[in-house]
Design an enzyme around this catalytic site. Structure first.
Site, PDB file in Angstrom:
ATOM      1  N   GLN A  61       3.121   9.867   1.178  1.00  0.00           N
ATOM      2  CA  GLN A  61       4.440   9.243   1.315  1.00  0.00           C
ATOM      3  C   GLN A  61       5.379   9.587   0.169  1.00  0.00           C
ATOM      4  O   GLN A  61       6.586   9.395   0.289  1.00  0.00           O
ATOM      5  CB  GLN A  61       4.293   7.715   1.399  1.00  0.00           C
ATOM      6  CG  GLN A  61       3.610   7.242   2.665  1.00  0.00           C
ATOM      7  CD  GLN A  61       3.430   5.742   2.648  1.00  0.00           C
ATOM      8  OE1 GLN A  61       2.453   5.236   2.121  1.00  0.00           O
ATOM      9  NE2 GLN A  61       4.381   5.011   3.215  1.00  0.00           N
TER      10      GLN A  61
ATOM     11  N   CYS B 223       5.608  -0.151   7.364  1.00  0.00           N
ATOM     12  CA  CYS B 223       5.333   1.032   6.547  1.00  0.00           C
ATOM     13  C   CYS B 223       6.549   1.336   5.690  1.00  0.00           C
ATOM     14  O   CYS B 223       7.677   1.314   6.189  1.00  0.00           O
ATOM     15  CB  CYS B 223       5.031   2.227   7.464  1.00  0.00           C
ATOM     16  SG  CYS B 223       4.642   3.736   6.573  1.00  0.00           S
ATOM     17  N   LEU B 224       6.325   1.618   4.412  1.00  0.00           N
ATOM     18  CA  LEU B 224       7.448   1.932   3.522  1.00  0.00           C
ATOM     19  C   LEU B 224       8.187   3.187   3.976  1.00  0.00           C
ATOM     20  O   LEU B 224       9.355   3.375   3.646  1.00  0.00           O
ATOM     21  CB  LEU B 224       6.959   2.107   2.076  1.00  0.00           C
ATOM     22  CG  LEU B 224       6.437   0.829   1.405  1.00  0.00           C
ATOM     23  CD1 LEU B 224       5.860   1.139   0.035  1.00  0.00           C
ATOM     24  CD2 LEU B 224       7.541  -0.212   1.303  1.00  0.00           C
TER      25      LEU B 224
ATOM     26  N   HIS C   3      -4.618   2.070   7.428  1.00  0.00           N
ATOM     27  CA  HIS C   3      -3.233   2.566   7.531  1.00  0.00           C
ATOM     28  C   HIS C   3      -2.984   3.672   6.499  1.00  0.00           C
ATOM     29  O   HIS C   3      -2.404   4.709   6.816  1.00  0.00           O
ATOM     30  CB  HIS C   3      -2.295   1.366   7.330  1.00  0.00           C
ATOM     31  CG  HIS C   3      -0.836   1.661   7.303  1.00  0.00           C
ATOM     32  ND1 HIS C   3       0.042   1.167   8.231  1.00  0.00           N
ATOM     33  CD2 HIS C   3      -0.084   2.392   6.441  1.00  0.00           C
ATOM     34  CE1 HIS C   3       1.272   1.583   7.950  1.00  0.00           C
ATOM     35  NE2 HIS C   3       1.226   2.326   6.858  1.00  0.00           N
ATOM     36  N   GLU C   4      -3.470   3.466   5.271  1.00  0.00           N
ATOM     37  CA  GLU C   4      -3.238   4.463   4.200  1.00  0.00           C
ATOM     38  C   GLU C   4      -4.076   5.724   4.423  1.00  0.00           C
ATOM     39  O   GLU C   4      -3.605   6.832   4.164  1.00  0.00           O
ATOM     40  CB  GLU C   4      -3.552   3.863   2.828  1.00  0.00           C
ATOM     41  CG  GLU C   4      -2.770   2.616   2.442  1.00  0.00           C
ATOM     42  CD  GLU C   4      -1.282   2.703   2.674  1.00  0.00           C
ATOM     43  OE1 GLU C   4      -0.715   3.811   2.639  1.00  0.00           O
ATOM     44  OE2 GLU C   4      -0.673   1.662   2.924  1.00  0.00           O
TER      45      GLU C   4
ATOM     46  N   GLY D 252       0.836  -1.192   0.000  1.00  0.00           N
ATOM     47  CA  GLY D 252       0.000   0.000   0.000  1.00  0.00           C
ATOM     48  C   GLY D 252       0.868   1.237   0.000  1.00  0.00           C
ATOM     49  O   GLY D 252       2.002   1.211   0.499  1.00  0.00           O
TER      50      GLY D 252
ATOM     51  N   HIS E   1      -2.336   7.898   6.718  1.00  0.00           N
ATOM     52  CA  HIS E   1      -1.268   8.673   6.053  1.00  0.00           C
ATOM     53  C   HIS E   1      -1.817   9.977   5.475  1.00  0.00           C
ATOM     54  O   HIS E   1      -1.188  11.027   5.568  1.00  0.00           O
ATOM     55  CB  HIS E   1      -0.652   7.871   4.900  1.00  0.00           C
ATOM     56  CG  HIS E   1       0.472   6.967   5.294  1.00  0.00           C
ATOM     57  ND1 HIS E   1       1.614   7.397   5.919  1.00  0.00           N
ATOM     58  CD2 HIS E   1       0.630   5.625   5.127  1.00  0.00           C
ATOM     59  CE1 HIS E   1       2.430   6.366   6.123  1.00  0.00           C
ATOM     60  NE2 HIS E   1       1.854   5.273   5.657  1.00  0.00           N
TER      61      HIS E   1
HETATM   62 NI    NI Z   1       2.630   3.378   5.638  1.00  0.00          NI
END
Ligand code: NI
Length: 180
Positions: free
Chosen positions: A51, A91-92, A133-134, A46, A137
């Site tokens: 991000q 998380c990236l 989660h997204e 995701g 963000h």
């Molecule tokens: Ni994330």
């Protein structure tokens, strides 16, 4: 398609609240395509526009094993949230960090797709967690915000050191796969 640079925690830009997309035009479609390319390359399951330092409400997700189920959510809203479950999240933007987080286990989402058409979707399991989660963000929220201040500060220091040392993903001790 081009790969976009991912921001790393504690970059203050990750705290930006994203604006609603007014017009799902070609620029938004290109952003979606670039975000998918960036997410698959990472690899992750995701990615929120926040991000990649674009502050519009755009999310891409693919939780399938084969990377063949791309989902686009523009201006996503959680309209129903039920149950509660714990799942390990990554998380990236916070590479190498995995923590167990408690969230609603079933959600119903309203959003626009890549063509600007409205749709609703029910999600549970990993997809439900990933969508929440997204959406966090897009509101400038990170999964480490659910942890204790002590734990979050430890993670922040670890990431600051890692970025200072050149942000080499090979230096991350744990796998970065299945991150969001
Ligand atoms: Ni994330």
């Amino acid at each position: 398609m081009s790969l976009l640079d991912i921001l790393y925690y504690p970059d203050p830009q990750l705290r930006t609240s994203a604006s609603e997309v007014r017009d799902v035009d070609g620029n938004v479609a290109k952003l979606v395509d670039d975000m998918f390319a960036t997410m698959y390359e990472a690899p992750g399951i995701g990615l929120a526009a926040t991000q990649v330092n674009v502050h519009q409400q755009v999310v891409v997700i693919d939780v399938s094993e084969e990377n063949d189920t791309p989902l686009t959510f523009i201006n996503p809203k959680i309209i129903v949230a039920e149950g509660m479950a714990e799942m390990q999240e990554g998380c990236l933007s916070i590479p190498g960090v995995y923590e167990t987080i408690k969230r609603p286990s079933e959600v119903r989402i309203a959003a626009l797709d890549r063509e600007g058409n409205p749709f609703e979707m029910d999600a549970d399991g990993l997809l439900a967690v990933c969508i929440q989660h997204e959406i966090d963000h897009l509101q400038g929220k990170l999964f480490v915000d659910y942890l204790s201040t002590l734990k979050r500060n430890r993670i922040r220091k670890k990431l600051e050191k890692w970025v200072r040392d050149g942000a080499d993903l090979d230096d991350i001790p744990e796998p970065v796969s299945r991150s969001r």
